[in-house]
Scaffold this motif. Structure first.
Motif, PDB file in Angstrom:
ATOM      1  N   VAL A   1       1.046  -0.920  -0.033  1.00 56.98           N
ATOM      2  CA  VAL A   1      -0.032  -0.065  -0.187  1.00 56.98           C
ATOM      3  C   VAL A   1       0.955   1.259  -0.094  1.00 56.98           C
ATOM      4  CG1 VAL A   1      -1.774  -1.274   1.388  1.00 56.98           C
ATOM      5  CG2 VAL A   1      -0.241   0.321   2.722  1.00 56.98           C
ATOM      6  N   SER A   2       0.365   2.304  -0.376  1.00 55.23           N
ATOM      7  CA  SER A   2       1.009   4.154  -0.804  1.00 55.23           C
ATOM      8  C   SER A   2       1.450   3.910   1.377  1.00 55.23           C
ATOM      9  CB  SER A   2       0.365   4.423  -0.929  1.00 55.23           C
ATOM     10  OG  SER A   2       0.639   6.053  -0.997  1.00 55.23           O
ATOM     11  N   PRO A   3       3.147   4.705   1.186  1.00 49.47           N
ATOM     12  CA  PRO A   3       3.369   4.824   2.031  1.00 49.47           C
ATOM     13  C   PRO A   3       2.973   5.868   3.137  1.00 49.47           C
ATOM     14  CG  PRO A   3       4.382   5.917   0.651  1.00 49.47           C
ATOM     15  CD  PRO A   3       3.628   4.718  -0.309  1.00 49.47           C
ATOM     16  N   ASP A   4       1.966   6.753   2.583  1.00 50.05           N
ATOM     17  CA  ASP A   4       1.599   7.290   3.619  1.00 50.05           C
ATOM     18  C   ASP A   4       0.337   6.969   4.589  1.00 50.05           C
ATOM     19  OD1 ASP A   4      -0.364   6.730   1.483  1.00 50.05           O
ATOM     20  OD2 ASP A   4      -1.186   9.394   1.187  1.00 50.05           O
ATOM     21  N   LYS A   5      -0.066   5.818   3.844  1.00 47.24           N
ATOM     22  CA  LYS A   5      -1.455   4.981   4.223  1.00 47.24           C
ATOM     23  C   LYS A   5      -0.799   4.162   6.411  1.00 47.24           C
ATOM     24  CE  LYS A   5      -4.077   5.593   1.357  1.00 47.24           C
ATOM     25  NZ  LYS A   5      -4.462   6.589   0.961  1.00 47.24           N
ATOM     26  N   THR A   6      -1.439   4.306   6.758  1.00 46.48           N
ATOM     27  CA  THR A   6      -1.158   3.086   8.408  1.00 46.48           C
ATOM     28  C   THR A   6      -2.513   1.856   8.656  1.00 46.48           C
ATOM     29  OG1 THR A   6      -2.968   5.504   9.276  1.00 46.48           O
ATOM     30  CG2 THR A   6      -0.163   5.485   8.869  1.00 46.48           C
ATOM     31  N   SER A   7      -3.308   1.876   7.565  1.00 43.30           N
ATOM     32  CA  SER A   7      -4.098   0.782   7.549  1.00 43.30           C
ATOM     33  C   SER A   7      -4.662   0.632   5.726  1.00 43.30           C
ATOM     34  CB  SER A   7      -5.669   1.490   8.454  1.00 43.30           C
ATOM     35  OG  SER A   7      -6.048   2.790   7.225  1.00 43.30           O
ATOM     36  N   GLY A   8      -5.014  -0.133   6.132  1.00 47.39           N
ATOM     37  CA  GLY A   8      -5.802  -1.160   4.409  1.00 47.39           C
ATOM     38  C   GLY A   8      -5.089  -2.098   4.065  1.00 47.39           C
TER      39      GLY A   8
END
Length: 301
Positions: free
Chosen positions: A223-230
């Motif tokens: 997942v994209s590195p700005d995400k913290t869930s998902g």
């Protein structure tokens, strides 16, 4: 396509003695030199297996180059000189990631650590900009089964740090980045240790005083590195799934210590054929994802 990046700040090189240090058989648990203190500028580089793509690296804004050295226990440090010179000719700062022989380490850990420390001191005399002490020492692919702990690794880190600083204080010492994993259920086993437990053991053994940078790996993100869930995989809340939460973990264990991603990448099979067994978790990652996410990870860093 560059799929791994080494990140660290620059350092100033100085002239050094040409003799190899004499180390005592007893591991010194007190670092002999003060750690390098620099500003927190971010720099980008690539883990390379050859020297054919300097122009592309420079176009991407890279100023560092990482070479992994697999030491057989007898080859002299001077054998690395040609590779180091090639990297220097391209205008890059050089990080040497130094891994030794697991069987030799398993046979007599204390004696081997001293030999390894002498070898890294020899590398330091060649004036690389940084040396990473081992690679993923929290799993049995890289460290002897049954001997895996942050405390055992810290003995190696401290011995190598002291040896390196004795001959060339300007060389940046980076702790060996563990494999980011929750495979062992938040604990240690004979086959390995979750990295959160491993780095806590390192900290308790005094590792913070024997490094200039904390080594980290982030190499299984989807997942994209700005995400913290998902993250769609099982254990989707585990810190190792996300770039930011991994940074948060390491910075909490070693507060105020600059971090260095000696492996940072997003796997894709697009254009390369089927993924190997065990890597199907990256089946939906595209080359465009890879490019976008690595660029964003650099921006975040």
């Amino acid at each position: 396509v560059v799929t791994e990046t080494a990140t660290t700040a620059g350092t100033v090189m100085t002239d050094v003695p040409t003799t190899t240090p004499s180390l005592t058989p007893t591991i010194n648990l007190t670092p002999s030199k003060t750690a390098i203190v620099e500003d927190n500028r971010f720099a980008l580089g690539a883990h390379v297996f050859g020297f054919a793509h300097f122009a592309q690296m420079q176009q991407a804004g890279m100023t560092w180059l990482k070479l992994q050295v697999r030491w057989d226990g007898s080859s002299p440090a001077s054998a690395v000189q040609a590779q180091l010179s090639s990297a220097r000719a391209g205008g890059f700062k050089v990080l040497l990631s130094v891994v030794g022989n697991i069987s030799q380490l398993a046979a007599d850990r204390a004696a081997y650590i001293q030999k390894y420390a002498v070898y890294t001191a020899g590398l330091a005399q060649l004036n690389p900009d940084a040396i990473e002490i081992w690679n993923e020492p929290n799993i049995d692919r890289e460290w002897p089964k049954g001997q895996i702990s942050g405390g055992n690794y810290a003995q190696m880190l401290i011995a190598a740090y002291n040896a390196i600083k004795q001959v060339n204080p300007a060389v940046m010492v980076i702790s060996g980045a563990p494999a980011p994993t929750g495979y062992f259920g938040g604990k240690c086993a004979a086959e390995g240790c979750d990295d959160n437990i491993f780095i806590s053991q390192m900290q308790q053994a005094g590792a913070a005083n024997a490094m200039d940078r904390v080594g980290m790996h982030y190499n299984d993100g989807i997942v994209s590195p700005d995400k913290t869930s998902g993250d769609p995989r099982g254990s989707s809340s585990h810190y190792s799934r996300y770039f930011k939460t991994l940074i948060g973990l390491y910075s909490s264990v070693f507060p105020g210590k600059p971090m260095c991603f000696t492996e940072l990448g997003y796997l894709t099979s697009q254009g390369y054929g089927a993924l190997p067994a065990g890597f199907d978790w990256a089946a939906n990652t595209t080359i465009q994802n890879q490019a976008d996410w690595q660029a964003l990870a650099a921006k975040i860093a």
